[in-house]
Design a protein around this motif. Structure first.
Motif, PDB file in Angstrom:
ATOM      1  N   PRO A 105       0.817  -1.214   0.000  1.00 11.20           N
ATOM      2  CA  PRO A 105       0.000   0.000   0.000  1.00 11.20           C
ATOM      3  C   PRO A 105       0.854   1.268   0.000  1.00 11.20           C
ATOM      4  CG  PRO A 105      -0.922  -1.601   1.513  1.00 11.20           C
ATOM      5  CD  PRO A 105       0.402  -2.144   1.067  1.00 11.20           C
ATOM      6  N   LEU A 106       0.385   2.254  -0.755  1.00 12.52           N
ATOM      7  CA  LEU A 106       1.043   3.559  -0.854  1.00 12.52           C
ATOM      8  C   LEU A 106       0.134   4.608  -0.229  1.00 12.52           C
ATOM      9  CD1 LEU A 106       3.233   5.502  -1.987  1.00 12.52           C
ATOM     10  CD2 LEU A 106       1.896   5.558  -4.121  1.00 12.52           C
ATOM     11  N   VAL A 107       0.651   5.348   0.744  1.00  9.78           N
ATOM     12  CA  VAL A 107      -0.069   6.446   1.376  1.00  9.78           C
ATOM     13  C   VAL A 107       0.486   7.749   0.819  1.00  9.78           C
ATOM     14  CG1 VAL A 107      -0.610   7.631   3.536  1.00  9.78           C
ATOM     15  CG2 VAL A 107      -0.472   5.118   3.487  1.00  9.78           C
ATOM     16  N   SER A 108      -0.327   8.510   0.129  1.00  4.87           N
ATOM     17  CA  SER A 108       0.076   9.835  -0.345  1.00  4.87           C
ATOM     18  C   SER A 108      -0.211  10.845   0.760  1.00  4.87           C
ATOM     19  CB  SER A 108      -0.692  10.224  -1.611  1.00  4.87           C
ATOM     20  OG  SER A 108      -0.361   9.384  -2.693  1.00  4.87           O
ATOM     21  N   ALA A 202       0.149   4.506   8.119  1.00  9.97           N
ATOM     22  CA  ALA A 202       1.044   3.531   7.503  1.00  9.97           C
ATOM     23  C   ALA A 202       1.432   2.434   8.491  1.00  9.97           C
ATOM     24  CB  ALA A 202       2.289   4.225   6.975  1.00  9.97           C
ATOM     25  N   GLN A 203       1.695   2.807   9.731  1.00  5.91           N
ATOM     26  CA  GLN A 203       2.061   1.803  10.730  1.00  5.91           C
ATOM     27  C   GLN A 203       0.889   0.858  11.009  1.00  5.91           C
ATOM     28  OE1 GLN A 203       4.985   1.176  11.716  1.00  5.91           O
ATOM     29  NE2 GLN A 203       6.194   3.047  11.484  1.00  5.91           N
ATOM     30  N   GLU A 204      -0.322   1.395  10.992  1.00  8.20           N
ATOM     31  CA  GLU A 204      -1.500   0.544  11.184  1.00  8.20           C
ATOM     32  C   GLU A 204      -1.641  -0.442  10.027  1.00  8.20           C
ATOM     33  OE1 GLU A 204      -6.262   1.032  12.248  1.00  8.20           O
ATOM     34  OE2 GLU A 204      -5.050   2.804  11.816  1.00  8.20           O
ATOM     35  N   ILE A 205      -1.399   0.042   8.807  1.00  5.64           N
ATOM     36  CA  ILE A 205      -1.427  -0.847   7.637  1.00  5.64           C
ATOM     37  C   ILE A 205      -0.333  -1.901   7.745  1.00  5.64           C
ATOM     38  CG2 ILE A 205      -0.994  -0.926   5.150  1.00  5.64           C
ATOM     39  CD1 ILE A 205      -2.327   1.877   5.005  1.00  5.64           C
ATOM     40  N   ALA A 206       0.863  -1.459   8.147  1.00  8.63           N
ATOM     41  CA  ALA A 206       2.019  -2.357   8.206  1.00  8.63           C
ATOM     42  C   ALA A 206       1.878  -3.428   9.270  1.00  8.63           C
ATOM     43  CB  ALA A 206       3.296  -1.546   8.445  1.00  8.63           C
ATOM     44  N   ALA A 207       0.929  -3.269  10.176  1.00  9.93           N
ATOM     45  CA  ALA A 207       0.714  -4.278  11.218  1.00  9.93           C
ATOM     46  C   ALA A 207      -0.031  -5.502  10.689  1.00  9.93           C
ATOM     47  CB  ALA A 207      -0.061  -3.664  12.379  1.00  9.93           C
TER      48      ALA A 207
END
Length: 266
Positions: A105-108, A202-207
């Motif tokens: 996932p990419l967060v802009s 991003a950290q929530e996604i990366a979890a």
């Protein structure tokens, strides 16, 4: 090689900063296609990266094309029509193809104006956050040109056909609040909190379980262009793989034990 993209690692998250602030992060120089391709290929090959955040240095996200180069018929815009076409394919299209093909996932995190190619690059984010100082525009027609970066395909998917047509045909920019209302961005936050919010997201996604995360992104992207039966077949195949991972068992155990899961990408 350009030093356009400054990369920082924060655990399982990479932060990419477009670092050409003296030119409002104008894009693209001739080496920029390689810069984006190299960064995306490195992330795709690194199972330890689970999310990327992309923002701009200084007061702009990216002002898009360099008007001085356009006027001088230099760099990307030099030579014959055939030569310009080929440079668009090798540079501009390489940028957007690379970002579209990013497997995580990419967060802009849009900190300021995002214009032309800058707007379309921001729009390639899977999750898009905007500072209250951000603005978005595709002023190609005001310059007597058309979107050369695939924006005519991307923008209607982000804001709908009618709104994309209004933005493109009038050349008017929209502010952050309008972008949120139109679906261009997920939410608007105060400028001073943008990066905090983007990194927290991003950290929530990366979890999440990393293999399932990459497969879920692939399904979302492919779901735009395949029919329902094709999507079900792809889903069945990917789901079968996910069920065989150790992370799946960890997720089930964590849910039953009412604790956070500890995914290891296995």
């Amino acid at each position: 090689m350009t030093d356009l993209i400054q990369r920082e690692r924060h655990g399982a998250v990479e932060l990419w900063t477009l670092s050409r602030p003296d030119r409002l992060n104008a894009l693209p120089d001739l080496a920029d296609g390689e810069a984006f391709a190299s960064a995306c290929e490195a992330v795709n090959a690194d199972p330890g990266v689970r999310c990327v955040v992309m923002t701009g240095a200084g007061r702009a996200f990216s002002a898009g094309g360099d008007l001085r180069a356009m006027k001088g018929k230099s760099d990307l815009f030099a030579g014959s029509g055939a030569e310009i076409r080929e440079r668009y394919r090798r540079v501009v299209h390489r940028i957007v193809r690379s970002l579209y093909g990013l497997e995580v996932p990419l967060v802009s995190a849009v900190n300021g104006p995002a214009m032309g190619l800058g707007c379309d690059i921001a729009g390639l984010g899977d999750v898009r956050l905007a500072s209250d100082k951000a603005s978005f525009g595709v002023p190609f027609l005001k310059l007597g040109i058309v979107p050369g970066d695939g924006g005519a395909w991307l923008l209607p998917r982000n804001v709908g056909y009618a709104r994309a047509a209004e933005m493109l045909f009038t050349g008017r920019a929209i502010d952050a609040a309008t972008a949120e209302r139109w679906g261009m961005v997920n939410r608007v936050v105060p400028a001073e909190r943008l990066m905090e919010e983007a990194m927290a997201t991003a950290q929530e996604i990366a979890a999440q379980a990393p293999h399932a995360l990459r497969m879920a992104k692939a399904l979302l992207r492919q779901g735009r262009d395949v029919n329902f039966d094709q999507m079900l077949e792809m889903t069945a195949a990917m789901q079968a793989l996910a069920h065989l991972t150790e992370d799946h068992l960890e997720g089930v155990n964590a849910a039953l034990e009412k604790r956070p899961a500890r995914f290891e990408g296995k």
